[in-house]
Scaffold this motif. Structure first.
Motif, PDB file in Angstrom:
ATOM      1  N   ASP A  63      45.790  42.234  42.664  1.00  0.00           N
ATOM      2  CA  ASP A  63      44.499  42.029  43.136  1.00  0.00           C
ATOM      3  C   ASP A  63      43.870  43.760  42.472  1.00  0.00           C
ATOM      4  OD1 ASP A  63      46.360  43.041  44.744  1.00  0.00           O
ATOM      5  OD2 ASP A  63      44.955  43.453  46.175  1.00  0.00           O
ATOM      6  N   TYR A  64      44.458  44.483  42.125  1.00  0.00           N
ATOM      7  CA  TYR A  64      44.117  45.690  41.416  1.00  0.00           C
ATOM      8  C   TYR A  64      44.147  45.579  39.816  1.00  0.00           C
ATOM      9  CZ  TYR A  64      43.649  48.020  45.881  1.00  0.00           C
ATOM     10  OH  TYR A  64      43.152  48.633  47.155  1.00  0.00           O
ATOM     11  N   ALA A  65      44.387  44.509  39.222  1.00  0.00           N
ATOM     12  CA  ALA A  65      44.231  44.616  37.836  1.00  0.00           C
ATOM     13  C   ALA A  65      43.427  45.184  36.857  1.00  0.00           C
ATOM     14  CB  ALA A  65      44.453  42.915  37.286  1.00  0.00           C
ATOM     15  N   SER A  66      42.102  45.235  37.623  1.00  0.00           N
ATOM     16  CA  SER A  66      41.194  46.042  36.855  1.00  0.00           C
ATOM     17  C   SER A  66      41.077  47.657  37.080  1.00  0.00           C
ATOM     18  CB  SER A  66      39.631  45.452  37.321  1.00  0.00           C
ATOM     19  OG  SER A  66      39.646  45.720  38.346  1.00  0.00           O
ATOM     20  N   LYS A 126      47.041  33.940  53.617  1.00  0.00           N
ATOM     21  CA  LYS A 126      45.802  33.387  53.925  1.00  0.00           C
ATOM     22  C   LYS A 126      44.541  34.241  54.104  1.00  0.00           C
ATOM     23  CE  LYS A 126      46.148  28.773  56.337  1.00  0.00           C
ATOM     24  NZ  LYS A 126      45.948  27.925  57.739  1.00  0.00           N
ATOM     25  N   ALA A 127      44.999  34.922  55.089  1.00  0.00           N
ATOM     26  CA  ALA A 127      43.843  36.224  55.477  1.00  0.00           C
ATOM     27  C   ALA A 127      43.566  36.929  54.322  1.00  0.00           C
ATOM     28  CB  ALA A 127      44.303  36.984  56.764  1.00  0.00           C
ATOM     29  N   GLU A 128      44.521  37.422  53.408  1.00  0.00           N
ATOM     30  CA  GLU A 128      44.255  38.268  52.376  1.00  0.00           C
ATOM     31  C   GLU A 128      43.465  37.284  51.037  1.00  0.00           C
ATOM     32  OE1 GLU A 128      48.160  41.170  52.910  1.00  0.00           O
ATOM     33  OE2 GLU A 128      48.239  39.519  51.657  1.00  0.00           O
ATOM     34  N   GLU A 133      38.620  36.408  48.197  1.00  0.00           N
ATOM     35  CA  GLU A 133      37.501  35.373  47.710  1.00  0.00           C
ATOM     36  C   GLU A 133      36.377  35.616  48.391  1.00  0.00           C
ATOM     37  OE1 GLU A 133      39.468  31.525  49.144  1.00  0.00           O
ATOM     38  OE2 GLU A 133      39.924  31.351  46.963  1.00  0.00           O
ATOM     39  N   SER A 134      36.333  36.774  49.526  1.00  0.00           N
ATOM     40  CA  SER A 134      34.568  36.991  49.801  1.00  0.00           C
ATOM     41  C   SER A 134      34.167  38.034  49.083  1.00  0.00           C
ATOM     42  CB  SER A 134      35.111  37.502  51.310  1.00  0.00           C
ATOM     43  OG  SER A 134      35.678  38.758  51.105  1.00  0.00           O
ATOM     44  N   ARG A 135      34.681  38.643  48.124  1.00  0.00           N
ATOM     45  CA  ARG A 135      34.308  39.958  47.222  1.00  0.00           C
ATOM     46  C   ARG A 135      33.518  39.133  46.080  1.00  0.00           C
ATOM     47  NH1 ARG A 135      39.430  43.616  46.389  1.00  0.00           N
ATOM     48  NH2 ARG A 135      40.049  43.639  48.531  1.00  0.00           N
ATOM     49  N   PRO A 141      44.285  35.972  41.503  1.00  0.00           N
ATOM     50  CA  PRO A 141      45.312  35.562  40.482  1.00  0.00           C
ATOM     51  C   PRO A 141      46.616  34.806  40.989  1.00  0.00           C
ATOM     52  CG  PRO A 141      44.788  37.970  40.832  1.00  0.00           C
ATOM     53  CD  PRO A 141      44.263  37.329  41.772  1.00  0.00           C
ATOM     54  N   VAL A 142      47.204  34.203  40.298  1.00  0.00           N
ATOM     55  CA  VAL A 142      48.449  33.219  40.458  1.00  0.00           C
ATOM     56  C   VAL A 142      49.354  34.390  41.403  1.00  0.00           C
ATOM     57  CG1 VAL A 142      50.180  31.899  39.487  1.00  0.00           C
ATOM     58  CG2 VAL A 142      47.903  31.360  38.983  1.00  0.00           C
ATOM     59  N   ALA A 143      49.441  35.406  40.325  1.00  0.00           N
ATOM     60  CA  ALA A 143      50.446  36.417  41.120  1.00  0.00           C
ATOM     61  C   ALA A 143      50.329  36.605  42.503  1.00  0.00           C
ATOM     62  CB  ALA A 143      50.552  37.785  39.983  1.00  0.00           C
ATOM     63  N   PHE A 144      48.947  36.755  42.947  1.00  0.00           N
ATOM     64  CA  PHE A 144      48.718  37.017  44.109  1.00  0.00           C
ATOM     65  C   PHE A 144      49.094  35.944  45.088  1.00  0.00           C
ATOM     66  CE2 PHE A 144      46.564  38.057  47.997  1.00  0.00           C
ATOM     67  CZ  PHE A 144      46.855  39.469  48.031  1.00  0.00           C
ATOM     68  N   PHE A 145      48.851  34.879  44.698  1.00  0.00           N
ATOM     69  CA  PHE A 145      49.189  33.750  45.534  1.00  0.00           C
ATOM     70  C   PHE A 145      50.953  33.700  45.627  1.00  0.00           C
ATOM     71  CE2 PHE A 145      50.625  29.192  46.090  1.00  0.00           C
ATOM     72  CZ  PHE A 145      50.176  28.769  47.193  1.00  0.00           C
ATOM     73  N   THR A 146      51.598  34.059  44.566  1.00  0.00           N
ATOM     74  CA  THR A 146      53.219  33.956  44.794  1.00  0.00           C
ATOM     75  C   THR A 146      53.787  35.481  45.143  1.00  0.00           C
ATOM     76  OG1 THR A 146      53.283  34.539  42.634  1.00  0.00           O
ATOM     77  CG2 THR A 146      53.244  32.062  43.033  1.00  0.00           C
TER      78      THR A 146
END
Ligand code: TRP
Length: 351
Positions: A63-66, A126-128, A133-135, A141-146
């Motif tokens: 989530d900090y990829a940028s 789920k909460a994260e 998604e609210s931003r 990213p797929v990597a976040f889900f996993t």
């Protein structure tokens, strides 16, 4: 294959075998009082008793990829925060996750035994994801889900017995226990089934009274804050909104100022006296906050002292990371050797 003790634990300087701890944090910014009361305090208390692996989870920041700069700076900042609170790299291992690629390798294999549905139901994830998604630039990213799968690998790679963390990490530890059991049942004993341990204050409220102190919520008191910053943050804290004058009876329960007193002011007689007078409308918010600021600054002073010692010696910080990471890599290779043979990866052609 080993039993629960044996090769799955480390040896102390005195030669006795200690059980292992693995725990970690994402390198996304400075650590704060919530980290301390929820987790770090346990790490400090247990670091002599256990062989500890403290992980800086820089694979887990998709989530900090940028913002890769934030993450790279964060790696050193976290290590400095750890040294400042008194974690001892002579005794414990400070580990940079991405410098032990066995974490990634084990993640791939373990993901065979974790269903999509199991991840989808993880309440912390789920909460994260909902938050991401609210931003405005929403994209998960797929990597976040996993990432919980990698967290399972983080814990199982050094074959940890105990995982002291904040309360929000409990679903990931539950998942780890399931995966360890499943793997052991299928392939024979490979991993201890680790336990979680939540700190004295599982979830510290923010200075604004919201449910949780957070790096990005702007409601944190950082372990590295100077004393005037701490005082200003405390004086601006959310308190009992129903109280208009110091002579109004106030609410102690659910009041963040008193929650912090309970968590960090060792002078319980002072705290009890303040509570009694607050309830009776005999003390103003300003005095209660002044005393809290004094208590927090007294608590943070030794941390500040150690921070300035190590802050002036970045080589010591880098050396701590290098030696801890090297040790973790050796341990990780050994585990991966067992995993590879359990999965028969070197059996070319099959039986
Ligand atoms: N997910 C944790 C957090 O957000 C950090 C972490 C990564 C972790 N790997 C871990 C915690 C393994 C405990 C064990 O703070």
């Amino acid at each position: 294959m080993s039993d629960a003790g044996g090769e799955s634990a480390g040896e102390s300087a005195q030669g006795e075998v200690r059980q292992r701890i693995l725990t970690g944090v994402r390198p996304t910014g400075p650590l704060h009082l919530g980290h301390y009361a929820g987790a770090l305090e346990n790490w400090l208390r247990l670091q002599d008793e256990y062989d500890c692996f403290f992980l800086i989870a820089d694979y887990q920041v998709s989530d900090y990829a940028s913002d890769i700069d934030v993450v790279r700076r964060g790696v050193l900042e976290v290590a400095l925060d750890w040294l400042a609170v008194g974690l001892d790299p002579e005794e414990s291992h400070f580990v940079i996750e991405s410098h032990v690629p066995e974490h990634a390798e084990l993640t791939v294999w373990l993901s065979w035994w974790i269903s999509l549905g199991r991840l989808e139901r993880n309440p912390t994830l789920k909460a994260e994801i909902a938050e991401l998604e609210s931003r405005s630039d929403a994209a998960v990213p797929v990597a976040f889900f996993t990432y919980p799968v990698m967290q399972v690998a983080n814990i199982l790679l050094p074959r940890a017995h105990l995982v002291p963390t904040g309360e929000d990490q409990s679903p990931h530890i539950e998942l780890t226990r399931e995966v360890a059991r499943r793997f052991n049942r299928r392939f024979g004993y490979t991993f201890p089934v680790p336990s979680g341990l939540v700190g004295r204050v599982p979830r510290l409220v923010g200075t604004d009274g919201s449910a949780k102190m957070g790096k990005s919520a702007g409601n944190a008191i950082d372990l590295g804050d100077e004393s005037d910053v701490v005082t200003a943050k405390v004086m601006g804290m959310y308190t009992d909104p129903t109280r208009l004058r110091a002579t109004d009876p106030g609410h102690v329960e659910g009041n963040p100022v008193f929650m912090y007193h309970d968590a960090f002011n060792p002078d319980t007689a002072e705290v009890d006296d303040l509570k009694e007078r607050y309830r009776g409308g005999r003390v103003g918010d300003v005095e209660v906050k002044r005393k809290l600021a004094a208590a927090l600054n007294a608590f943070l002073d030794p941390i500040r002292e150690r921070r300035s010692h190590y802050g002036a010696r970045p080589k010591l910080v880098r050396d701590a990371l290098a030696s801890g990471t090297e040790h973790a890599r050796a341990v990780g290779r050994e585990t991966m050797g067992d995993v590879r043979s359990a999965l028969r990866l070197d059996d070319i052609g099959g039986a």
